[in-house]
Every structure is written in C-alpha cells, then in structure tokens.
Design a protein around this motif. Structure first.
Motif, short mmCIF file in Angstrom:
data_model
loop_
_atom_site.label_atom_id
_atom_site.label_comp_id
_atom_site.label_asym_id
_atom_site.label_seq_id
_atom_site.Cartn_x
_atom_site.Cartn_y
_atom_site.Cartn_z
N TYR A 23 32.01 18.79 -9.34
CA TYR A 23 31.71 17.49 -9.94
C TYR A 23 32.61 17.25 -11.15
CZ TYR A 23 28.98 14.18 -12.78
OH TYR A 23 28.59 13.13 -13.56
N GLN A 24 32.78 18.31 -11.95
CA GLN A 24 33.59 18.23 -13.16
C GLN A 24 35.02 17.78 -12.82
OE1 GLN A 24 32.21 18.85 -16.10
NE2 GLN A 24 34.08 18.55 -17.30
N GLU A 25 35.58 18.41 -11.79
CA GLU A 25 36.96 18.08 -11.41
C GLU A 25 37.04 16.65 -10.86
OE1 GLU A 25 38.71 20.71 -8.50
OE2 GLU A 25 40.57 19.54 -8.45
N ALA A 26 36.04 16.29 -10.04
CA ALA A 26 36.05 14.95 -9.44
C ALA A 26 36.01 13.88 -10.54
CB ALA A 26 34.85 14.79 -8.51
N MET A 27 35.13 14.09 -11.53
CA MET A 27 35.00 13.10 -12.59
C MET A 27 36.25 13.09 -13.48
SD MET A 27 32.25 11.52 -12.05
CE MET A 27 32.23 10.47 -13.48
N THR A 28 36.78 14.28 -13.77
CA THR A 28 37.92 14.36 -14.69
C THR A 28 39.18 13.76 -14.07
OG1 THR A 28 36.95 16.44 -15.39
CG2 THR A 28 39.13 15.98 -16.21
N LYS A 29 39.41 14.06 -12.80
CA LYS A 29 40.68 13.62 -12.21
C LYS A 29 40.58 12.27 -11.50
CE LYS A 29 42.69 18.14 -11.37
NZ LYS A 29 42.88 19.13 -10.31
N TYR A 30 39.39 11.96 -10.98
CA TYR A 30 39.26 10.75 -10.17
C TYR A 30 38.30 9.73 -10.77
CZ TYR A 30 41.45 13.69 -6.62
OH TYR A 30 42.31 14.50 -5.92
N SER A 57 35.18 9.62 -10.55
CA SER A 57 34.12 9.29 -9.59
C SER A 57 33.58 10.57 -8.98
CB SER A 57 34.72 8.40 -8.49
OG SER A 57 33.84 8.33 -7.39
N ASP A 58 32.28 10.55 -8.64
CA ASP A 58 31.74 11.74 -7.97
C ASP A 58 31.90 11.62 -6.46
OD1 ASP A 58 29.84 9.85 -7.44
OD2 ASP A 58 28.16 10.93 -8.32
N ASP A 75 32.83 8.15 -19.71
CA ASP A 75 32.97 6.69 -19.66
C ASP A 75 34.42 6.24 -19.40
OD1 ASP A 75 30.31 6.34 -19.92
OD2 ASP A 75 30.34 5.64 -22.01
N PRO A 76 35.40 6.76 -20.18
CA PRO A 76 36.77 6.30 -19.89
C PRO A 76 37.22 6.68 -18.47
CG PRO A 76 36.77 7.98 -21.65
CD PRO A 76 35.35 7.66 -21.35
N HIS A 77 36.79 7.85 -18.01
CA HIS A 77 37.17 8.28 -16.65
C HIS A 77 36.58 7.32 -15.62
CE1 HIS A 77 37.02 11.86 -19.21
NE2 HIS A 77 38.00 12.34 -18.46
N THR A 78 35.30 6.95 -15.84
CA THR A 78 34.62 6.09 -14.87
C THR A 78 35.36 4.75 -14.75
OG1 THR A 78 32.57 7.16 -15.43
CG2 THR A 78 32.38 5.08 -14.27
N ILE A 79 35.76 4.20 -15.91
CA ILE A 79 36.46 2.92 -15.88
C ILE A 79 37.80 3.06 -15.15
CG2 ILE A 79 37.66 1.26 -17.36
CD1 ILE A 79 35.25 1.42 -19.22
N LEU A 87 35.48 15.66 2.04
CA LEU A 87 35.50 16.40 0.79
C LEU A 87 34.06 16.77 0.40
CD1 LEU A 87 37.06 17.09 -1.98
CD2 LEU A 87 36.22 14.86 -2.74
N TRP A 88 33.86 18.02 0.03
CA TRP A 88 32.57 18.41 -0.55
C TRP A 88 32.66 18.30 -2.06
CZ3 TRP A 88 28.33 18.83 2.16
CH2 TRP A 88 28.34 19.32 3.45
N VAL A 89 31.72 17.62 -2.68
CA VAL A 89 31.62 17.65 -4.14
C VAL A 89 30.38 18.50 -4.44
CG1 VAL A 89 31.36 16.30 -6.25
CG2 VAL A 89 32.73 15.41 -4.37
N HIS A 90 30.55 19.49 -5.30
CA HIS A 90 29.43 20.40 -5.57
C HIS A 90 29.38 20.74 -7.06
CE1 HIS A 90 31.93 24.23 -5.60
NE2 HIS A 90 32.78 23.30 -5.28
#
Ligand code: ASP
Length: 633
Positions: free
Chosen positions: A318-325, A327-328, A445-449, A477-480
C-alpha cells in the motif's frame, strides 16, 4: 498438497475436462440435430441449424432456421438473424406470389421459422463479410411466429448509437445487440469455469446465504426492508461477509457463492445498488494461500481470446502504491510515477513549499506528464487541477511547463537558484512539451491529487486520439500491507477500517493495536486490474476478545449488534480468510466496456432506478399499513 504444487495436475485435469466437455458438446449437437427432423410441424419451433452455421458443405441440406427478420429486399431476399449470425433467405420466383402476402410490409424484428434448402450463392454474389456468405437458403415454407410492431424505439444494429436511458428502458431489445449478447455470454462462460474450478477441482462448497439480514454496525450503506413487525427492519447485506465466516465456524472449510450484494451509495456514475461478487472463504489458510488460489481461479476462467495472463501477479505494498502512484489501485499500464522533490526545496524561500516542509508529514511531490503541454490548453489544465483537488483542501498545486529549450518555466520557481533548477530538471528528466505538476501538502494528500491528475491527463490525451494506455493489455496487481485503520473519511475524529471490521492485523503488529492502532498493518489484500479494484479480501480475526476490542474500542461501534458473531468466534472458530471478486467490474474491464452496466443484463440507471419497470415505485396504502409505513414527501 499445496496449491502451487497442484498446478501441474490442475492443468492436466483441465485439459482432460475440456476434452470431455468437447465430447459432450458433440453429443448435444447430435441430439439437437435429431430433435429437429420434423421441420414441417408448424407448432414445433425447433431449428435444425443456427443462423450462423451453414456453409458450402451443407448445400442441398433441408434445414429449418428460426430467428429475427433483420432485412428484406424486393420481396425476394430476407436476412434472418440470431446470436450466431445471419443467413440470407431467397424466395424462389414460383413462390413469390404466395410468400409476398406474408412478407410484404412485414416489420423488421418479426420472428420467423423458415424451412428451406441450402444452395451455393451464384457466382459473384458471395459475401465475404458474412460467415454464411457463401450460401443461401431457398425458402420452401415460412412461418411468422410473431409479428413485430413496426414502431420499435430503436433499430437492432451495433453501429446505431442509442442513448443509454432508452437502451435501458427497452433492455430486452438492447440485449439483442451483438455487444450485449457477447458480454452476457462471456459472463456466463466465465462463471461456469469459476464454478468448475472451485467446485470440481478444489472441493469448494457453494452455499446460498440470506439476503434478508440485519444491519451491520457502521454499515451506513445498507438498504432496509420493512417487516410486518412495527419498527423492525431487515437489511440487505453489503456482502455475505458474516455468513461466510459463520460457515467456517460451521466446518464448511471451503465456501464460495456467486453472491448478490446490495449497497445504497446514492447516485454514483459507475456503481450499481445491486451487484455480484464471487465470494470465497477458506479455513486454515494464510494470505499467500488465498492469493495463489485467486490467481489460479482467474487464470482458469480467463477467456482464451483475451490472450495469456502470466502468474504470479505482481505485488506492491500500500505504501509503495500511494507513494509512487497516489492511489491504492494504481493503473500500472501508465509509466508516470510521482517523485518526492521535498529535498530540492528545503533551502528555498518559496512560500507555499516552505510552509509544509519541516512539518510532520509535509512534503512536495512532482509528477511529469510527457508531452502534455503540447496537447492541452491552460483551461484544460485548470479544470483537471480543480477536479483533482475535490475533497482535499490543504494542498497547493503548481504547474511547470517545459518550453522548447527543455527548461522549467513557472512563476513559482523563478527565484530558485539556477543550479537548483537544473538539478530539478535533471531529477524529473524533463523534455520539450512536458508538463510537471507539483503538489505540496501533508501525508498522502499531495500524492492523491497527483495520482488523480496522472489518470485524468491520460484520459484527456486519449480523448484527443492519442494512445496512452495499451487497451489490449491486462495488468494484474496485488496491493497488500494496507493499514488496518484509516482516519475516518467523513472527517470526524477517530478511525475506520480500511477494509472491514473483521480484518486481522498483521501478525507482527498485533500488540500495537492496543497502543498505536493507526500504525497497525493488516492482512488485507486487493486485486487490481488496469487501475480497477476487482477484488479484495483479508485474513479474519478469529479471536472474539480481539474482535470485540476492535469494534468497541477502536471503531466505537455497538458490539451488541454483532453478539451472534462474537459468540460464534468463541465456539471453536478456525483461523480463516477469504476474498470477494467484483464480477461486474472484472467483466467490464475484460470486455473493454466503460460501464459495468454493459455486462449486467438488467442494470439500474446511474441514479439507482430501473427505467424499464420504473422501480422504485409507489405502493398502495394497504401495503403501507401492513408494513407500518407512513411517508412524508
Ligand atoms: N466481504 C468483503 C467485501 O465485500 C470481501 C472479503 O473480505 O472477503 O469487500
């Protein structure tokens, strides 16, 4: 034997089964053929062939076809259609007068049964675009099984663009169209294969669970159903979650169900108040086991014509998905990644960056969209930013355009030192015509935008005819490692479950739940396909004390409403976990449909209504009295 170890055997069995099924199909075809040898019985509507089946080797065969009249020309040629295709019918000259009485002014979409003889089309008259284009059927006898009204609301042609509301109002006509026929048949085939995989190959038990249930705590999204007991209501379940856990307590160690679920989420463009899940639960299983089972299930049911999918699916925390993309449920078909550029602005005096940097969880994030500036106006960019910021107030977004000399242009960074600017250009790997969005704010928040901008920029470029995402690609893709709890979405103080209240904490974080619940990771996993969440599940809490603690002390819900489940957990409940795949969305992605309504036979409109039957509808005063209802309008 482990699931992975079973793979070879599964594929051998799969091969064998498919051969067996094939044989069965041949037998079935023979049966069907035999049962239609009585073509001249008017009352008997069986057909000897479908409308897409006849070829040159069938020439001289006596056949019976049934279908819908697609087209008629000069009273001599008719096109008869069913799902399998179209066949040209020819009225012989000597029958013209007798037949013309029947077919003159016969409206399209009338239902016919035709007895005739197959012949090769005369030279020069074959039609390569039709499967049956080399033959035609010379009509001996034609029965109108049902005359269609001449005033249908729309024509049954794929290229005919009809407004969705009208299609829904006359859904039974819309279903005659090729696209819906194809989608519904694919759906049926995939469900059949899933059942085969689960029931036959892995001994899962299909169990139906009630749809009249009681409200689940925290489940504001449930439909209520009045009962004859004044003031007492059922609820339609959001999912069979509690029942499938209770089945584990009951010793049904492998459960599945093609389950109808209900969520009252108000008007949402691509949601349905009722939808279908492939719901699965297993005892004595871990996260790894569920993930592998799901992968093999998906691969077993995957339509061959959509290409090969490779296992195992990619995984991301989840951390990587949110940080790089941002989005979860990242769409990994897009290469653009979010980059943390906070360090570049640490020592600058740019006000909007400065006020977040140095504070807890404050950061500046950047997203480069290749070639975007070339294709979009300032107005486009402004409106994308406005919608990306919806619901998030505390973030500043700035845009940097990359001019022809490949340098960053923006009022915001004009005071930045030349060397710092160069460094930033290098870090972002900018080139001509690119556009960079920068967002400064707190937490994700900035990542989500930027995550939203990543998708909306791709959509905009695609709407202008550019191919940004490969439409034929399927990225699973699995998000875990989700957090177990997230801050409440409604902005109120406190935490809510990231998945649902029954999800177990990560085994290493169990103790943290009593001290820092917001830091606990969970055993929750989501399956994502091309940026769509197509499934989600978790390992469950099977200890009633822990479950009670979560409900009462963390989620601040009334545990009384879950007493039956808590009691069951105390009655010898095995460790268990599961997953549910959202069948509608999964199919929509596979079919390349923009809306899940295109894979549902009778969907509701975006505001939850049925334009065909006009549900929801008024009820009589008698009904209201029986259910103790009084309505205030
Ligand atoms: N019941 C869950 C849901 O509907 C899925 C699961 O945890 O198995 O999202």
């Amino acid at each position: 034997m482990s699931l992975g170890g079973c793979k070879q055997i599964i594929f051998a069995v799969r091969h064998l089964k498919q051969r067996l099924l094939c044989c069965r199909k041949i037998c079935f075809n023979n049966l069907r053929f035999i049962s239609t040898i009585t073509p001249d019985k008017v009352s008997y509507t069986a057909r000897s062939h479908t409308c897409g089946e006849l070829r040159l080797p069938d020439v001289k065969k006596d056949v019976v076809l049934c279908g819908w009249l697609q087209y008629e020309r000069f009273g001599l040629f008719l096109l008869l259609r069913d799902w399998h295709g179209m066949t040209q019918l020819v009225i012989p000259e000597d029958q013209k007068d007798v037949m013309s009485e029947k077919i003159t002014n016969l409206p399209f979409e009338s239902v016919l049964r035709v007895h005739g003889c197959v012949r090769a089309r005369p030279e020069g008259q074959t039609n390569e675009k039709m499967n049956t284009g080399e033959i035609e059927v010379v009509v001996k006898d034609l029965h109108i099984l049902n005359r269609c009204t001449p005033r249908l609301p729309f024509e049954i042609k794929d290229f005919f663009k009809v407004k969705e509301l009208l299609r829904m109002q006359y859904r039974y006509l819309d279903i005659r169209r090729h696209e819906l026929q194809r989608n519904l048949r694919l759906r049926s085939k995939m469900v059949m294969k899933m059942r085969q995989f689960l029931s036959e190959l892995h001994e899962f038990v299909e169990v139906e669970t009630p749809t009249l249930f009681r409200k689940t705590p925290g489940g504001a999204k449930e439909f209520v159903v009045p009962s004859r007991y004044a003031g007492k209501f059922y609820s339609l379940p959001q999912s069979p979650q509690q029942f499938k856990q209770l089945l584990m307590v009951g010793g049904i160690d492998r459960y599945y169900q093609i389950a109808r679920c209900y969520r009252d989420e108000g008007a949402k463009p691509d949601r349905q108040p009722e939808f279908t899940q492939v719901d699965i639960e297993m005892s004595f299983v871990d996260q790894e086991g569920i993930m592998r089972l799901t992968e093999e299930l998906v691969s077993w049911a995957w339509p061959e014509e959509k290409g090969v999918i490779s296992l195992p699916f990619r995984r991301m925390t989840y951390q990587e998905a949110m940080t790089k993309y941002g989005s979860d449920k990242p769409d990994t078909r897009l290469d653009m990644l979010i980059q943390d550029v906070s360090d570049m602005f640490k020592d600058t005096n740019i006000e909007m960056f400065h006020k977040v940097l140095g504070k807890d969880s404050g950061s500046v994030q950047a997203l480069r969209v290749p070639g975007f500036w070339k294709h979009c106006s300032n107005k486009d960019i402004e409106s994308l930013i406005t919608s990306a910021k919806k619901g998030i107030s505390d973030v500043n977004v700035v845009v940097l355009k990359i001019k022809d000399d490949a340098s960053l242009q923006s009022g915001v960074i004009k005071n930045m030192e030349e060397s710092g600017r160069k460094q930033l250009e290098k870090r972002l790997e900018i080139s001509d015509g690119d556009l960079v969005f920068m967002a400064a704010g707190f937490a994700f928040d900035p990542h989500t935008i930027l995550g939203r901008l990543r998708l909306s920029c791709a959509d905009l470029l695609e709407s202008k005819g550019l191919e940004v995402r490969d439409k034929s690609r399927f990225d699973f893709l699995w998000v875990h490692e989700f957090p177990l709890f997230l801050p409440r979405e409604d902005g109120a103080d406190g935490l809510e479950s990231a998945h649902h209240p029954f999800t177990a904490p990560h085994p290493d974080d169990v103790d943290v739940i009593y001290t820092h619940p917001e830091m606990v990771r969970s055993q929750h996993y989501d399956l994502v396909l091309n940026g769509n969440e197509i499934g989600g599940g978790s390992i469950r809490i099977h200890n009633s004390d822990l479950q009670r603690y979560v409900i009462e002390n963390i989620l601040k819900e009334n545990a009384e409403e879950l007493e039956h489940l808590l009691e069951a957990l105390d009655s010898g409940c095995p460790p268990h976990g599961g997953i549910a795949l959202g069948l509608d969305r999964f199919l929509a992605v596979i079919c390349g449909s923009n809306s899940i309504r295109d894979v549902i036979a009778f969907p509701k409109s975006h505001d939850g209504k049925d334009p065909m039957s006009k549900a929801p509808a008024d009820i009589s005063q008698d009904d209201m009295d029986r259910y103790h209802i009084s309505v205030t309008r």
